[in-house]
Design a protein around this motif. Structure first.
Motif, PDB file in Angstrom:
ATOM      1  N   GLN A   1       0.814  -1.216   0.000  1.00  0.00           N
ATOM      2  CA  GLN A   1       0.000   0.000   0.000  1.00  0.00           C
ATOM      3  C   GLN A   1       0.848   1.266   0.000  1.00  0.00           C
ATOM      4  OE1 GLN A   1      -2.157  -0.784   3.624  1.00  0.00           O
ATOM      5  NE2 GLN A   1      -3.865  -1.673   2.507  1.00  0.00           N
ATOM      6  N   LEU A   2       2.155   1.096  -0.121  1.00  0.00           N
ATOM      7  CA  LEU A   2       3.073   2.230  -0.029  1.00  0.00           C
ATOM      8  C   LEU A   2       4.313   1.922  -0.843  1.00  0.00           C
ATOM      9  CD1 LEU A   2       3.691   4.955   1.514  1.00  0.00           C
ATOM     10  CD2 LEU A   2       4.813   3.546   3.241  1.00  0.00           C
ATOM     11  N   ARG A   3       4.836   2.957  -1.489  1.00  0.00           N
ATOM     12  CA  ARG A   3       6.110   2.846  -2.199  1.00  0.00           C
ATOM     13  C   ARG A   3       7.036   3.934  -1.699  1.00  0.00           C
ATOM     14  NH1 ARG A   3       5.917   3.007  -8.185  1.00  0.00           N
ATOM     15  NH2 ARG A   3       8.026   2.254  -7.898  1.00  0.00           N
ATOM     16  N   VAL A   4       8.317   3.621  -1.579  1.00  0.00           N
ATOM     17  CA  VAL A   4       9.306   4.614  -1.170  1.00  0.00           C
ATOM     18  C   VAL A   4      10.269   4.851  -2.327  1.00  0.00           C
ATOM     19  CG1 VAL A   4       9.099   4.138   1.298  1.00  0.00           C
ATOM     20  CG2 VAL A   4      10.780   2.890  -0.048  1.00  0.00           C
ATOM     21  N   HIS A   5      10.720   6.094  -2.427  1.00  0.00           N
ATOM     22  CA  HIS A   5      11.571   6.508  -3.543  1.00  0.00           C
ATOM     23  C   HIS A   5      12.749   7.315  -3.004  1.00  0.00           C
ATOM     24  CE1 HIS A   5       8.022   5.709  -6.133  1.00  0.00           C
ATOM     25  NE2 HIS A   5       7.358   6.234  -5.124  1.00  0.00           N
ATOM     26  N   GLY A   6      13.919   7.104  -3.569  1.00  0.00           N
ATOM     27  CA  GLY A   6      15.092   7.901  -3.245  1.00  0.00           C
ATOM     28  C   GLY A   6      15.434   8.801  -4.409  1.00  0.00           C
ATOM     29  N   TRP A   7      15.436  10.112  -4.164  1.00  0.00           N
ATOM     30  CA  TRP A   7      15.739  11.088  -5.208  1.00  0.00           C
ATOM     31  C   TRP A   7      17.006  11.862  -4.851  1.00  0.00           C
ATOM     32  CZ3 TRP A   7      10.821  14.183  -7.020  1.00  0.00           C
ATOM     33  CH2 TRP A   7       9.903  13.304  -7.597  1.00  0.00           C
ATOM     34  N   TYR A   8      17.655  12.331  -5.903  1.00  0.00           N
ATOM     35  CA  TYR A   8      18.817  13.206  -5.765  1.00  0.00           C
ATOM     36  C   TYR A   8      18.584  14.410  -6.675  1.00  0.00           C
ATOM     37  CZ  TYR A   8      23.547  15.016  -6.465  1.00  0.00           C
ATOM     38  OH  TYR A   8      24.636  15.840  -6.568  1.00  0.00           O
ATOM     39  N   TYR A   9      18.596  15.600  -6.090  1.00  0.00           N
ATOM     40  CA  TYR A   9      18.332  16.846  -6.812  1.00  0.00           C
ATOM     41  C   TYR A   9      19.624  17.644  -6.941  1.00  0.00           C
ATOM     42  CZ  TYR A   9      16.648  21.665  -7.414  1.00  0.00           C
ATOM     43  OH  TYR A   9      16.445  22.948  -7.860  1.00  0.00           O
ATOM     44  N   GLU A  10      19.937  18.086  -8.158  1.00  0.00           N
ATOM     45  CA  GLU A  10      21.121  18.915  -8.395  1.00  0.00           C
ATOM     46  C   GLU A  10      20.710  20.381  -8.348  1.00  0.00           C
ATOM     47  OE1 GLU A  10      22.747  17.665 -12.174  1.00  0.00           O
ATOM     48  OE2 GLU A  10      23.871  16.045 -11.215  1.00  0.00           O
ATOM     49  N   VAL A  11      21.145  21.091  -7.324  1.00  0.00           N
ATOM     50  CA  VAL A  11      20.739  22.490  -7.196  1.00  0.00           C
ATOM     51  C   VAL A  11      21.327  23.355  -8.303  1.00  0.00           C
ATOM     52  CG1 VAL A  11      20.394  22.350  -4.689  1.00  0.00           C
ATOM     53  CG2 VAL A  11      22.587  23.116  -5.568  1.00  0.00           C
ATOM     54  N   HIS A  12      22.455  22.941  -8.878  1.00  0.00           N
ATOM     55  CA  HIS A  12      23.121  23.754  -9.895  1.00  0.00           C
ATOM     56  C   HIS A  12      22.582  23.523 -11.306  1.00  0.00           C
ATOM     57  CE1 HIS A  12      25.230  19.959  -9.477  1.00  0.00           C
ATOM     58  NE2 HIS A  12      25.793  20.135 -10.657  1.00  0.00           N
ATOM     59  N   THR A  13      21.759  22.464 -11.506  1.00  0.00           N
ATOM     60  CA  THR A  13      21.206  22.213 -12.836  1.00  0.00           C
ATOM     61  C   THR A  13      19.686  22.062 -12.832  1.00  0.00           C
ATOM     62  OG1 THR A  13      21.311  19.788 -12.707  1.00  0.00           O
ATOM     63  CG2 THR A  13      23.302  20.953 -13.496  1.00  0.00           C
ATOM     64  N   GLY A  14      19.118  21.715 -11.682  1.00  0.00           N
ATOM     65  CA  GLY A  14      17.688  21.435 -11.593  1.00  0.00           C
ATOM     66  C   GLY A  14      17.344  20.000 -11.942  1.00  0.00           C
ATOM     67  N   ALA A  15      18.329  19.194 -12.296  1.00  0.00           N
ATOM     68  CA  ALA A  15      18.079  17.796 -12.658  1.00  0.00           C
ATOM     69  C   ALA A  15      17.700  16.981 -11.429  1.00  0.00           C
ATOM     70  CB  ALA A  15      19.318  17.192 -13.325  1.00  0.00           C
TER      71      ALA A  15
ATOM     72  N   GLU B   1      16.453   9.460  -9.775  1.00  0.00           N
ATOM     73  CA  GLU B   1      15.825   8.529  -8.840  1.00  0.00           C
ATOM     74  C   GLU B   1      16.672   7.273  -8.737  1.00  0.00           C
ATOM     75  OE1 GLU B   1      11.536   6.535  -7.741  1.00  0.00           O
ATOM     76  OE2 GLU B   1      11.876   7.091  -9.824  1.00  0.00           O
ATOM     77  N   HIS B   2      16.742   6.720  -7.526  1.00  0.00           N
ATOM     78  CA  HIS B   2      17.488   5.478  -7.345  1.00  0.00           C
ATOM     79  C   HIS B   2      16.717   4.332  -7.983  1.00  0.00           C
ATOM     80  CE1 HIS B   2      18.823   1.836  -5.139  1.00  0.00           C
ATOM     81  NE2 HIS B   2      19.995   2.385  -5.417  1.00  0.00           N
ATOM     82  N   ARG B   3      17.435   3.550  -8.782  1.00  0.00           N
ATOM     83  CA  ARG B   3      16.863   2.362  -9.422  1.00  0.00           C
ATOM     84  C   ARG B   3      17.471   1.140  -8.740  1.00  0.00           C
ATOM     85  NH1 ARG B   3      13.188   5.349 -11.895  1.00  0.00           N
ATOM     86  NH2 ARG B   3      13.901   6.471 -13.716  1.00  0.00           N
ATOM     87  N   ALA B   4      16.630   0.385  -8.058  1.00  0.00           N
ATOM     88  CA  ALA B   4      17.108  -0.763  -7.293  1.00  0.00           C
ATOM     89  C   ALA B   4      17.768  -1.817  -8.191  1.00  0.00           C
ATOM     90  CB  ALA B   4      15.962  -1.389  -6.513  1.00  0.00           C
ATOM     91  N   GLU B   5      17.220  -1.996  -9.400  1.00  0.00           N
ATOM     92  CA  GLU B   5      17.753  -3.048 -10.274  1.00  0.00           C
ATOM     93  C   GLU B   5      19.183  -2.780 -10.723  1.00  0.00           C
ATOM     94  OE1 GLU B   5      15.189  -0.143 -12.592  1.00  0.00           O
ATOM     95  OE2 GLU B   5      14.921  -1.339 -10.786  1.00  0.00           O
ATOM     96  N   THR B   6      19.583  -1.521 -10.794  1.00  0.00           N
ATOM     97  CA  THR B   6      20.962  -1.201 -11.200  1.00  0.00           C
ATOM     98  C   THR B   6      21.764  -0.576 -10.060  1.00  0.00           C
ATOM     99  OG1 THR B   6      20.273   0.994 -11.989  1.00  0.00           O
ATOM    100  CG2 THR B   6      20.323  -0.825 -13.609  1.00  0.00           C
ATOM    101  N   ASP B   7      21.085  -0.266  -8.946  1.00  0.00           N
ATOM    102  CA  ASP B   7      21.692   0.404  -7.791  1.00  0.00           C
ATOM    103  C   ASP B   7      22.380   1.704  -8.190  1.00  0.00           C
ATOM    104  OD1 ASP B   7      22.180   0.761  -5.083  1.00  0.00           O
ATOM    105  OD2 ASP B   7      24.108  -0.299  -5.149  1.00  0.00           O
TER     106      ASP B   7
END
Length: 193
Positions: A165-179, A182-188
């Motif tokens: 009933q829930l999914r968790v996501h890991g994101w990384y935001y680049e403040v200098h580019t806006g990109a 997301e972490h992909r478990a299959e490729t780590d």
């Protein structure tokens, strides 16, 4: 400060845009990120009022769960999951993070003891092949994964994950580019959204 005050004065002059918000909230996402002023969840995601439930902490840290010593962070997570029924939780770290950088560099934080003690909840030893890199990207990404693991140990999160009933996501935001990556478990790896 004056531009912020000027906007606040005129903000409430459009009540029709906000009337439905008085009926309550039902956000789909709990967004956990750093208190850094360069990280603006609604700007990054395009969310409107009522669409994100936010938890902002120094270094986007999720402290260990301890029911005998409740924290504001634990209460926010529990409320989002149990009461609001969010379907997703995003833990979003960012480049140029002062908190993670301080841990990586081993900065002397004795002048800011609350910060020093809070950062003990960061990743134990964030991986960083180049501590001089101002983005501290590698360390921040490792730190995000550590916070995700800790988040998964919260009883309410664990229960909802097991019930699918829930999914968790890991994101990384680049403040200098806006990109945003997301972490992909299959490729780590962290890859573009």
């Amino acid at each position: 400060m004056q531009p912020l005050i000027d906007n606040a004065r005129t903000f409430g002059q459009r009540p029709e845009e906000f009337a439905d918000l008085a009926q309550g909230q039902s956000p789909e996402v709990l967004f956990i990120t750093c208190a850094d002023s360069r990280v603006v969840p609604a700007l990054i995601t395009g969310a409107r009022p009522g669409e994100l439930f936010e938890l902002r902490t120094a270094g986007n840290i999720v402290p260990p769960y301890a029911s005998e010593h409740p924290t504001s962070e634990a209460a926010t997570i529990e409320y989002a999951v149990e009461v609001l029924g969010v379907q997703h939780i995003v833990v979003c770290g960012h480049s140029h993070c002062g908190a993670v950088g301080a841990v990586v560099r081993g900065d002397d934080l004795n002048a800011v003891p609350a910060v020093r003690d809070w950062l003990t909840h960061a990743a134990d030893e964030p991986k960083c092949s180049d501590p001089a890199d101002p983005t501290v990207a590698e360390a921040v990404q490792h730190h995000v994964l550590t916070q995700l693991l800790r988040l998964r140990s919260y009883p309410c999160v664990e229960k909802r994950l097991q019930a699918d009933q829930l999914r968790v996501h890991g994101w990384y935001y680049e403040v200098h580019t806006g990109a945003v990556r997301e972490h992909r478990a299959e490729t780590d790896t962290f890859e573009a959204l």
